[in-house]
Motif scaffolding. Structure first.
Motif, PDB file in Angstrom:
ATOM      1  N   LEU A 120      43.978  41.795  40.509  1.00  7.40           N
ATOM      2  CA  LEU A 120      43.902  40.672  39.555  1.00  7.40           C
ATOM      3  C   LEU A 120      43.419  41.181  38.202  1.00  7.40           C
ATOM      4  CD1 LEU A 120      42.325  37.579  41.353  1.00  7.40           C
ATOM      5  CD2 LEU A 120      44.611  37.758  40.366  1.00  7.40           C
ATOM      6  N   ALA A 121      42.366  42.002  38.249  1.00 10.74           N
ATOM      7  CA  ALA A 121      41.820  42.542  37.001  1.00 10.74           C
ATOM      8  C   ALA A 121      42.827  43.478  36.328  1.00 10.74           C
ATOM      9  CB  ALA A 121      40.510  43.271  37.288  1.00 10.74           C
ATOM     10  N   LEU A 122      43.527  44.264  37.137  1.00  8.82           N
ATOM     11  CA  LEU A 122      44.524  45.189  36.594  1.00  8.82           C
ATOM     12  C   LEU A 122      45.686  44.431  35.943  1.00  8.82           C
ATOM     13  CD1 LEU A 122      45.569  48.096  36.293  1.00  8.82           C
ATOM     14  CD2 LEU A 122      46.473  47.939  38.634  1.00  8.82           C
ATOM     15  N   ALA A 171      45.484  41.562  34.593  1.00  9.46           N
ATOM     16  CA  ALA A 171      44.962  41.019  33.332  1.00  9.46           C
ATOM     17  C   ALA A 171      44.970  42.083  32.246  1.00  9.46           C
ATOM     18  CB  ALA A 171      43.548  40.478  33.553  1.00  9.46           C
ATOM     19  N   ARG A 172      44.609  43.303  32.627  1.00  8.15           N
ATOM     20  CA  ARG A 172      44.644  44.412  31.674  1.00  8.15           C
ATOM     21  C   ARG A 172      46.059  44.630  31.131  1.00  8.15           C
ATOM     22  NH1 ARG A 172      41.720  49.587  34.455  1.00  8.15           N
ATOM     23  NH2 ARG A 172      39.628  49.268  33.602  1.00  8.15           N
ATOM     24  N   ALA A 185      47.087  41.861  28.840  1.00  8.24           N
ATOM     25  CA  ALA A 185      46.381  41.976  27.555  1.00  8.24           C
ATOM     26  C   ALA A 185      46.959  43.098  26.706  1.00  8.24           C
ATOM     27  CB  ALA A 185      44.884  42.211  27.815  1.00  8.24           C
ATOM     28  N   SER A 221      47.083  36.617  34.948  1.00  6.46           N
ATOM     29  CA  SER A 221      47.283  37.694  35.919  1.00  6.46           C
ATOM     30  C   SER A 221      47.629  37.106  37.273  1.00  6.46           C
ATOM     31  CB  SER A 221      46.026  38.551  36.061  1.00  6.46           C
ATOM     32  OG  SER A 221      46.232  39.506  37.093  1.00  6.46           O
TER      33      SER A 221
END
Lengths: 173, 446
Positions: free
Chosen positions: A113-115, A117-118, A121, A141
């Motif tokens: 999920l964080a990846l 989002a990266r 972005a 994401s």
């Protein structure tokens, strides 16, 4: 391999058509994306031959960029695609875009999920650096929750590590 | 709803302080099974079907006996001696136990019980546990009273008592598991928040499949669930009351920032979670009483999967600040973290054991995934599982068993919930109605 050749063809095609679009601003349809698919073969308003249509954006400009494993840096090829996306968005200010970041299944759910989002972005930052107003862009994401290809091999993974620019009509709030 | 009290009999039900020299497990004292010693041979027990004290209790007596036996067998620590081997029959709950008959079939533990349906419909369940080779009861007889539809919980309560008396650990059978029920093809999965008993019974869906939902976490009381939902259009942490199924966003986060990976503090007063801003994910805490949000990490790397120590003083989490995912511990109010994972590969989703002794994690190395445990200083790393994709450990409340998600590869790849004990034994698939992922184990309900 074939994919990247297609990309280059699309970009070359784009340069010609964008010039065309610039002269005929407003002359094409309002870009109702779903209706556009039917006209994909022809040059009707809203079809793939209509440079102001979302179908054109998706198919000719290219609505997605791909990433290396666990990376969110933009490859030269991705930067080319995004430069074209930026030009299109600047030429078609009635559209806003939601940038979806995705990951392949080789990772834990939360990290992915964080990846994602990266990645989303990174695309947003690039589009903004090319002049697209930040207010017209949003990100989301999906991590590994929405794979495009479902095999468990690099052939699929490479297509799933993506950021997709999804257009919607309407002015930015 | 469910009440419990000791019932006193004229015969003493105290644990024998000394035991006769006995067999294998009971050589040096009362019946005792040390879970940490890596038990090789499951302990044999006899469980004659509980006696139905009246006609209304017939089905319940049989069902309760079956569930108790299944609970105990499912631990991998106990083996049920088939009833057709029994020499003695238990015909009345109060009758004297003929130990020789149970010794003859090598039953180490004997569980007897009776079920009565009262005029008001309530069920009364009584049980006794005997250390056969010490020829003595193990603990006092107990009685549980509950509504007829709580018979499963009463069975789990009996099994928890038996487990606890023999192992010295608290049980984990009277618990629930929140999870994500999945359906549909891999590229168009529908997900619903669901809850079930730890053994897969009594499944209840808590959300519909319109919105993608992920990774539920129980509150310390078990009454609330934190989870991540796309309901608002982007990933956001929600808080649901289990009894009423009422839900609300944990916090109104402006600007479409994603929040995810929530977890309660042991006191239940604070929630830690990840918040993403401009592509950067850090860990924050939210005081539920005051609504005050505090940022706990401030780096350009990904910080997620926070989990409190049982005393609430520290938080274990994962970060890729070193280049790849690794596990760190920081003070609960932020501050300098120390890295504890030291092996090769990537380490994520750390979860502090409710006992405080271990941290469970997901490890990714050479294209394989593992569930493992390590001490809180990173020592004694032990991988418990290995597969194409294992992830997301959750602890049984006694800190001895872990559930996790295992997903199979390929076009028809599907997730399922598995359990394994912390020595790596007794790997089992947990019964779910279809595909399931992201289990969260509740605390003991009573």
């Amino acid at each position: 391999m074939t994919k990247s050749i297609f990309r280059r063809v699309h970009v070359a095609l784009l340069i010609g058509t964008l010039a065309l679009a610039a002269c005929s601003q407003g002359g094409f349809g309002n870009g109702d994306s779903a209706a556009g698919v039917a006209g994909a073969a022809g040059a009707g308003a809203g079809g793939i031959g209509d440079p102001t249509s979302p179908v054109y954006f998706n198919e000719v400009v290219g609505d997605r960029v791909l990433f290396a494993v666990d990376q969110s840096t933009l490859s030269p090829e991705a930067q080319n695609t995004l430069a074209s996306q930026a030009q299109w968005l600047l030429a078609n200010p009635e559209f806003t875009a939601l940038i979806e970041g995705h990951a392949d299944e080789q990772g834990t759910r939360e990290y992915n999920l964080a990846l994602g989002a990266r990645r989303a972005a990174a695309v947003r930052e690039y589009l903004v650096s090319r002049g697209v107003p930040d207010a017209r862009l949003r990100t989301i994401s999906y991590g590994k929750e929405r794979p495009l290809q479902i095999c468990s091999d690099e052939a699929c993974y490479s297509q799933n590590r993506r950021a997709v620019t999804v257009l919607s009509a309407g002015l930015a709030s | 709803m469910l009440t419990r009290r000791n019932f006193i009999r004229s015969t003493s039900l105290l644990v024998a302080s000394t035991a006769l020299p006995g067999f294998a497990f009971a050589q040096n004292g009362p019946l005792r099974l040390e879970i940490t010693e890596g038990v090789i041979e499951p302990l044999p027990f006899a469980l004659p079907s509980f006696i139905a004290e009246n006609a209304g209790a017939t089905d319940a007596a049989a069902d309760i006996s079956r569930v108790i036996a299944a609970d105990l067998r499912g631990t991998g620590l106990f083996r049920q001696i088939p009833p057709d081997a029994y020499i003695s029959q238990i015909t009345s709950f109060g009758a004297q136990v003929n130990y020789a008959d149970w010794q003859a079939i090598n039953a180490q533990a004997l569980i007897t019980g009776a079920v009565e349906q009262r005029a008001d419909g309530q069920l009364v369940v009584r049980f006794r546990l005997f250390d056969v080779f010490s020829q003595a009861p193990l603990g006092e007889g107990l009685q549980f009273v509950g509504s007829a539809d709580s018979w499963r919980r009463m069975a789990h309560n009996v099994a928890d008592q038996v487990y606890s008396r023999i192992t010295g650990e608290s049980g984990y059978f009277d618990t629930r598991v929140a999870f994500i029920a999945e359906e549909g093809p891999k590229n168009a999965r529908l997900k619903r928040l669901a809850i079930m008993d730890y053994d897969g019974a009594n499944v209840q869906f808590l959300t519909d499949s319109r919105s993608l939902v992920l990774a539920p976490r129980f509150s310390p009381s078990g009454g609330q669930i934190l989870y991540t939902s796309y309901e608002s259009g982007f990933p956001q942490v929600y808080l649901m009351d289990v009894a009423t199924v009422q839900r609300r966003p944990l916090e109104a986060i402006p600007g479409g920032n994603m929040t995810f990976s929530p977890r309660f503090s042991p006191s239940g007063q604070t929630v830690v979670f990840s918040l993403e801003e401009s592509g950067n994910t850090d860990i924050y805490s939210l005081d539920l009483a005051t609504g005050t949000r505090v940022r706990l990490t401030q780096t350009p790397s990904i910080e997620t999967a926070p989990s409190f120590s049982p005393d609430g003083d520290q938080i274990v989490f994962e970060s890729d600040r070193s280049g790849g995912q690794q596990i760190y511990i920081m003070p609960a109010n932020g501050g300098d973290p120390r890295r504890i994972s030291a092996g090769t590969g990537r380490y994520g989703t750390p979860v502090w054991s409710p006992r405080g002794d271990y941290i469970a994690f997901t490890k990714q190395e050479n294209g394989r995934f593992h569930i493992g445990v390590m001490r809180t200083d990173g020592s004694e790393e032990r991988l418990l599982t290995s597969s194409f994709l294992d992830e997301g450990p959750t602890w049984a409340p006694n800190g001895r068993v872990i559930m996790f998600t295992r997903e199979t590869p390929g076009d028809d790849g599907a997730p399922a919930v598995y359990s394994v004990d912390i020595s790596g034994r007794n790997l089992q698939r947990v019964a779910t109605p279809g595909m399931a992922s992201d289990p969260a184990w509740s605390p003991l309900q009573s």
